[in-house]
Design a protein around this motif. Structure first.
Motif, PDB file in Angstrom:
ATOM      1  N   ILE A  63       0.840  -1.193   0.000  1.00 12.05           N
ATOM      2  CA  ILE A  63       0.000   0.000   0.000  1.00 12.05           C
ATOM      3  C   ILE A  63       0.874   1.241   0.000  1.00 12.05           C
ATOM      4  CG2 ILE A  63      -1.739   1.312   1.267  1.00 12.05           C
ATOM      5  CD1 ILE A  63      -2.747  -1.342   2.383  1.00 12.05           C
ATOM      6  N   SER A  64       0.628   2.112  -0.939  1.00  9.21           N
ATOM      7  CA  SER A  64       1.374   3.365  -1.036  1.00  9.21           C
ATOM      8  C   SER A  64       0.805   4.383  -0.046  1.00  9.21           C
ATOM      9  CB  SER A  64       1.267   3.915  -2.461  1.00  9.21           C
ATOM     10  OG  SER A  64       1.872   5.183  -2.554  1.00  9.21           O
ATOM     11  N   LYS A  65       1.703   5.070   0.663  1.00  4.73           N
ATOM     12  CA  LYS A  65       1.253   6.127   1.571  1.00  4.73           C
ATOM     13  C   LYS A  65       0.750   7.302   0.742  1.00  4.73           C
ATOM     14  CE  LYS A  65       4.092   5.026   5.595  1.00  4.73           C
ATOM     15  NZ  LYS A  65       5.130   5.484   6.541  1.00  4.73           N
ATOM     16  N   SER A  66      -0.540   7.507   0.774  1.00  2.00           N
ATOM     17  CA  SER A  66      -1.155   8.550  -0.049  1.00  2.00           C
ATOM     18  C   SER A  66      -2.495   8.940   0.557  1.00  2.00           C
ATOM     19  CB  SER A  66      -1.362   8.049  -1.479  1.00  2.00           C
ATOM     20  OG  SER A  66      -2.358   7.028  -1.499  1.00  2.00           O
ATOM     21  N   ARG A  67      -3.215   9.807  -0.139  1.00  2.00           N
ATOM     22  CA  ARG A  67      -4.533  10.224   0.331  1.00  2.00           C
ATOM     23  C   ARG A  67      -5.530   9.072   0.328  1.00  2.00           C
ATOM     24  NH1 ARG A  67      -5.181  15.916  -3.069  1.00  2.00           N
ATOM     25  NH2 ARG A  67      -3.489  17.062  -2.017  1.00  2.00           N
ATOM     26  N   GLU A  68      -5.244   8.062  -0.478  1.00  2.00           N
ATOM     27  CA  GLU A  68      -6.176   6.932  -0.608  1.00  2.00           C
ATOM     28  C   GLU A  68      -5.801   5.766   0.286  1.00  2.00           C
ATOM     29  OE1 GLU A  68      -8.893   7.135  -2.466  1.00  2.00           O
ATOM     30  OE2 GLU A  68      -8.323   9.183  -3.006  1.00  2.00           O
ATOM     31  N   VAL A 105      -2.094  -4.617  -4.526  1.00  2.00           N
ATOM     32  CA  VAL A 105      -1.131  -3.531  -4.728  1.00  2.00           C
ATOM     33  C   VAL A 105      -1.909  -2.261  -5.018  1.00  2.00           C
ATOM     34  CG1 VAL A 105       0.831  -2.688  -6.068  1.00  2.00           C
ATOM     35  CG2 VAL A 105       0.548  -5.138  -5.704  1.00  2.00           C
ATOM     36  N   SER A 106      -1.496  -1.153  -4.404  1.00  2.00           N
ATOM     37  CA  SER A 106      -2.164   0.123  -4.670  1.00  2.00           C
ATOM     38  C   SER A 106      -2.273   0.343  -6.174  1.00  2.00           C
ATOM     39  CB  SER A 106      -1.383   1.273  -4.034  1.00  2.00           C
ATOM     40  OG  SER A 106      -1.447   1.208  -2.629  1.00  2.00           O
ATOM     41  N   PRO A 107      -3.462   0.634  -6.674  1.00  2.00           N
ATOM     42  CA  PRO A 107      -3.696   0.734  -8.124  1.00  2.00           C
ATOM     43  C   PRO A 107      -2.816   1.748  -8.836  1.00  2.00           C
ATOM     44  CG  PRO A 107      -5.776   0.666  -6.944  1.00  2.00           C
ATOM     45  CD  PRO A 107      -4.704   0.813  -5.909  1.00  2.00           C
ATOM     46  N   ALA A 155      -7.324  -4.020   0.860  1.00  2.00           N
ATOM     47  CA  ALA A 155      -6.251  -5.003   0.988  1.00  2.00           C
ATOM     48  C   ALA A 155      -6.586  -6.071   2.020  1.00  2.00           C
ATOM     49  CB  ALA A 155      -4.942  -4.303   1.359  1.00  2.00           C
ATOM     50  N   ILE A 156      -7.075  -5.652   3.165  1.00  2.00           N
ATOM     51  CA  ILE A 156      -7.392  -6.600   4.229  1.00  2.00           C
ATOM     52  C   ILE A 156      -8.474  -7.584   3.771  1.00  2.00           C
ATOM     53  CG2 ILE A 156      -8.424  -6.812   6.523  1.00  2.00           C
ATOM     54  CD1 ILE A 156      -6.940  -4.205   7.244  1.00  2.00           C
ATOM     55  N   LYS A 157      -9.469  -7.075   3.078  1.00  2.00           N
ATOM     56  CA  LYS A 157     -10.529  -7.957   2.577  1.00  2.00           C
ATOM     57  C   LYS A 157     -10.000  -8.932   1.523  1.00  2.00           C
ATOM     58  CE  LYS A 157     -14.203  -4.591   3.486  1.00  2.00           C
ATOM     59  NZ  LYS A 157     -15.175  -3.641   2.888  1.00  2.00           N
ATOM     60  N   VAL A 158      -9.042  -8.466   0.715  1.00  2.00           N
ATOM     61  CA  VAL A 158      -8.480  -9.311  -0.345  1.00  2.00           C
ATOM     62  C   VAL A 158      -7.619 -10.423   0.233  1.00  2.00           C
ATOM     63  CG1 VAL A 158      -6.792  -9.363  -2.232  1.00  2.00           C
ATOM     64  CG2 VAL A 158      -8.570  -7.612  -2.201  1.00  2.00           C
ATOM     65  N   MET A 165      -6.139   4.809   3.474  1.00  2.00           N
ATOM     66  CA  MET A 165      -7.091   4.144   4.362  1.00  2.00           C
ATOM     67  C   MET A 165      -8.112   3.324   3.572  1.00  2.00           C
ATOM     68  SD  MET A 165      -5.930   4.797   7.344  1.00  2.00           S
ATOM     69  CE  MET A 165      -4.286   4.770   6.576  1.00  2.00           C
ATOM     70  N   ARG A 166      -8.570   3.873   2.466  1.00  2.55           N
ATOM     71  CA  ARG A 166      -9.506   3.127   1.618  1.00  2.55           C
ATOM     72  C   ARG A 166      -8.833   1.864   1.080  1.00  2.55           C
ATOM     73  NH1 ARG A 166     -10.234   2.740  -3.674  1.00  2.55           N
ATOM     74  NH2 ARG A 166      -8.746   4.419  -4.116  1.00  2.55           N
ATOM     75  N   GLU A 167      -7.552   1.989   0.678  1.00  5.20           N
ATOM     76  CA  GLU A 167      -6.833   0.843   0.138  1.00  5.20           C
ATOM     77  C   GLU A 167      -6.527  -0.187   1.218  1.00  5.20           C
ATOM     78  OE1 GLU A 167      -3.518   2.507  -1.926  1.00  5.20           O
ATOM     79  OE2 GLU A 167      -4.766   3.389  -3.506  1.00  5.20           O
TER      80      GLU A 167
END
Length: 218
Positions: free
Chosen positions: A117-122, A142-144, A130-133, A124-126
């Motif tokens: 997961i990339s540290k970004s504005r998105e 992987v962060s899109p 990720a956890i669900k995946v 928390m959503r990612e």
């Protein structure tokens, strides 16, 4: 969902945000965080000894050096590799600002991390995605917005020696100098460079270096 989660991150503000989100997926009292890699490894070992293992590790890659204590593990990569030896089945999410495809490829494929997961504005959503995946499956996340893709075959056969050769080329070294420096024959270095140019569709050495920089290899 997860029973016990460990966060390895040296900034409290990041820890707090991630910890609050993770309370949606694990009991609050079972979410722990540490600021040093050595402490993370000790917690994993103790949890295994107590037969109450962590089932998810979330780790940054870079940790600020502390001059007041000596640490054996100084990066997320070292920590993940050490924990994998102790507990091969633990799920691992990497949470970092690093965007180089080569680094992400190494983490996902060599260290078998489950998500990046990339540290970004998105973020928390990612995290939620990720956890669900990764829970209950071998699928990876992987962060899109990142360039990495397991389907990127041009990176599949590039190893550490190739990276050293490209790095040397980027500094202006010729094949003889690279062969002497790396203790390989000139013909071996030439074959590797030609293979790299074919794999990355580079017209010449400067083009090879430019493509490698774009891919984050050097």
């Amino acid at each position: 969902m997860f029973r016990k989660i460990l966060i390895a991150e040296d900034f409290d503000t990041v820890n707090l945000g991630v910890k609050q989100l993770l309370e949606e997926f694990a009991p609050k009292e079972n979410i722990q965080h540490v600021q040093y890699c050595d402490d993370a490894l000790l917690k994993v070992k103790r949890a295994l000894f107590d037969k109450e293992p962590f089932d998810l590790l979330i780790s940054d890659l870079s940790f600020v050096e502390n001059t007041f204590r000596e640490n054996k593990l100084n990066s997320g990569e070292e920590l993940i590799a050490a924990i994998r030896k102790e507990q091969p089945d633990i799920k691992v999410i990497v949470y970092s600002v690093e965007t180089k495809p080569y680094v992400i490829k190494y983490l996902l494929e060599e260290l078998d991390c489950n998500a990046y997961i990339s540290k970004s504005r998105e973020s928390m959503r990612e995290f939620r995605q990720a956890i669900k995946v990764i829970f209950g499956s071998d699928e990876k996340f992987v962060s899109p917005e990142l360039k990495y893709s397991k389907a990127e075959t041009e990176l599949d056969e590039i190893d550490e020696l190739d990276i050293k050769i490209i790095a040397a080329l980027s500094k202006g070294a010729d094949q003889n100098e690279i062969a002497d420096d790396l203790n390989y024959s000139r013909s071996s270095i030439e074959k590797r460079i030609n293979r790299l140019k074919t794999s990355l569709k580079a017209k010449n050495n400067p083009h090879l270096v430019a493509i490698s920089k774009d891919l984050g290899l050097i």
